[in-house]
Design an enzyme around this catalytic site. Structure first.
Site, PDB file in Angstrom:
ATOM      1  NE  ARG A   1     -41.147  77.185   7.209  1.00 37.66           N
ATOM      2  CZ  ARG A   1     -40.527  76.204   6.799  1.00 37.66           C
ATOM      3  NH1 ARG A   1     -41.283  75.131   6.295  1.00 37.66           N
ATOM      4  NH2 ARG A   1     -39.364  76.027   6.651  1.00 37.66           N
TER       5      ARG A   1
ATOM      6  NE  ARG B   1     -52.253  79.887  -0.680  1.00 40.70           N
ATOM      7  CZ  ARG B   1     -52.588  78.584  -0.416  1.00 40.70           C
ATOM      8  NH1 ARG B   1     -53.923  78.621  -0.713  1.00 40.70           N
ATOM      9  NH2 ARG B   1     -51.982  77.693  -0.217  1.00 40.70           N
TER      10      ARG B   1
ATOM     11  NE  ARG C   1     -50.744  68.739  22.909  1.00 40.47           N
ATOM     12  CZ  ARG C   1     -51.648  68.569  23.933  1.00 40.47           C
ATOM     13  NH1 ARG C   1     -50.980  68.384  25.463  1.00 40.47           N
ATOM     14  NH2 ARG C   1     -52.794  68.858  23.837  1.00 40.47           N
TER      15      ARG C   1
ATOM     16  NE  ARG D   1     -57.052  66.716  11.924  1.00 37.95           N
ATOM     17  CZ  ARG D   1     -56.073  66.692  11.017  1.00 37.95           C
ATOM     18  NH1 ARG D   1     -56.172  67.595   9.973  1.00 37.95           N
ATOM     19  NH2 ARG D   1     -55.383  65.800  11.104  1.00 37.95           N
TER      20      ARG D   1
ATOM     21  CD  GLU E   1     -57.239  64.152  13.966  1.00 36.43           C
ATOM     22  OE1 GLU E   1     -56.211  65.389  14.366  1.00 36.43           O
ATOM     23  OE2 GLU E   1     -57.111  63.742  12.822  1.00 36.43           O
TER      24      GLU E   1
ATOM     25  CE1 TYR F   1     -46.428  65.509  11.962  1.00 30.93           C
ATOM     26  CE2 TYR F   1     -46.164  67.313  10.270  1.00 30.93           C
ATOM     27  CZ  TYR F   1     -46.979  66.051  10.771  1.00 30.93           C
ATOM     28  OH  TYR F   1     -48.058  65.908  10.154  1.00 30.93           O
TER      29      TYR F   1
ATOM     30  CG  ASP G   1     -45.673  67.488   5.588  1.00 31.77           C
ATOM     31  OD1 ASP G   1     -46.500  67.270   6.822  1.00 31.77           O
ATOM     32  OD2 ASP G   1     -45.561  68.670   5.357  1.00 31.77           O
TER      33      ASP G   1
END
Length: 381
Positions: free
Chosen positions: A172, A176, A249, A280, A300, A348, A350
């Site tokens: 995914r 764009r 992880r 990040r 992180e 996982y 959201d």
């Protein structure tokens, strides 16, 4: 000894939503957590007047008006739009991959030019049937984007070579051909004003809680307190790793107060080269458009999970999926234990998925009308 209808193991979003809805239906709940705070991974700590996302950045987004209205009953959300940038050896690129990215990379202006450039690189790579993440990424976005913005970041994130990772991880990959830096395509997006603690505190208002309580150390006492257990922890730990442990992880966070009002000019900056050890840097004040004199940043560092570490990302490869199915077969036979959330279902999610899953669980358990429209079916997410 006080009795409850449910002891809920884990004070994160799944457990808090379940407890809130069960209480509305006249049920008595006890919510416990190993940590010294409520909220699970969405917990925010106030530092220098800034709501610091203690366990990594959380941006709420959904296309479901039902879920959006549901969370807005607890708190008002601001207009924050997730627009991360990538830093590759000092070069700055917009994410997700869009016309701003392509213009910086190749100097192209029109979508047709960008598409032609990607097609040219895909053709040169001569990949007909991608067999790993590297080949899949190149077949989607070409070699330039892969080398600068995908390879280093992904290998740090997963601790494995891209050629060793399954192709589906990056199926995914958002691409764009518009000048749009909004990372999500969802209709609704924002950060709760005052932080995520506001939501959890309101959900659990009037509900008994016990912090710094390990379910496994006090299992007999807690099991005897309630008719049923709602378990949101690791499903393999629940069964004492009977078939072996599932892989995750984990992350290590380095929080730092910086004596400056603005460190990096954006809430999220990804470091996509392989040499930088962290993936990040989060600058938390930008989530709420803060104007404080100081700022707080978090680096992180991904790491392999080991017992005692916090599990963040399930490694959903074939081996772990097969192992999870063994544990799920045991879970499906339980009459007095309800499993929910990302750790108990080894997937996982959201935040909006977790709320949806919890509402469905409540509806199934307590026999009430469906609380989420059929379009929200978790099997389709």
């Amino acid at each position: 000894m006080e009795k409850y209808d449910y002891v809920i193991v884990g004070a994160g979003l799944f457990g808090a939503t379940f407890a809130y809805e069960a209480k509305k239906r006249g049920k008595k709940c006890l919510v416990i957590d190993r940590r010294n705070h409520l909220g699970g991974n969405i917990y925010c700590e106030n530092v220098e007047g800034i709501n610091v996302h203690k366990y990594g950045a959380h941006i709420f987004h959904t296309s479901s008006k039902y879920i959006w209205d549901y969370v807005n009953q607890f708190v008002e959300f601001n207009r924050y739009t997730n627009s991360p940038v990538a830093n590759y050896k000092g070069e700055i690129y917009n994410l997700p991959f869009n016309m701003n990215t392509f213009n910086k990379l190749w100097g192209v202006i029109r979508p047709e030019e960008a598409k032609a450039k990607i097609e040219e690189q895909k053709k040169a790579a001569n990949i007909t049937k991608p067999s790993n993440l590297e080949e899949q990424a190149i077949s989607l976005v070409g070699t330039d984007i892969y080398e600068k913005l995908v390879k280093g970041y992904t290998e740090k994130q997963w601790g494995r070579k891209a050629t060793e990772l399954p192709a589906f991880i990056i199926n995914r990959l958002p691409v764009r051909f518009t000048y749009d830096n909004n990372y999500f395509n969802d209709s609704y997006q924002g950060i709760p004003i005052g932080g995520y603690n506001v939501i959890i505190d309101k959900m659990l208002e009037g509900i008994d809680t016990e912090l710094e309580t390990d379910y496994f150390e006090e299992k007999e006492r807690l099991d005897n307190l309630a008719d049923k257990i709602v378990f949101t922890g690791m499903i393999d730990e629940y069964y004492d790793y009977r078939f072996g442990n599932l892989e995750y992880r984990s992350l290590k966070f380095e929080h730092e107060i910086v004596d400056s009002p603005n460190y990096q000019g954006n809430a999220v900056v990804n470091y996509t080269d392989s040499e930088t050890p962290y993936t990040r840097i989060i600058e938390h004040k930008h989530f709420e458009f803060g104007t404080q004199e100081k700022t707080v940043i978090t680096k992180e560092y991904p790491k392999e999970w080991g017992k005692g570490d916090e599990p963040y990302y399930p490694v959903n490869d074939e081996k772990n999926t097969a192992l999870y199915k063994k544990y799920k077969q045991l879970a499906d036979q339980e009459e007095n234990v309800i499993f929910g959330g990302r750790l108990a279902t080894y997937k996982y999610y959201d935040m909006h998925h977790i709320i949806s899953q919890s509402l469905k669980t409540v509806a199934k358990e307590l026999g009430s009308r469906p609380l989420v429209s059929p379009a929200e079916n978790m099997n389709t997410i």
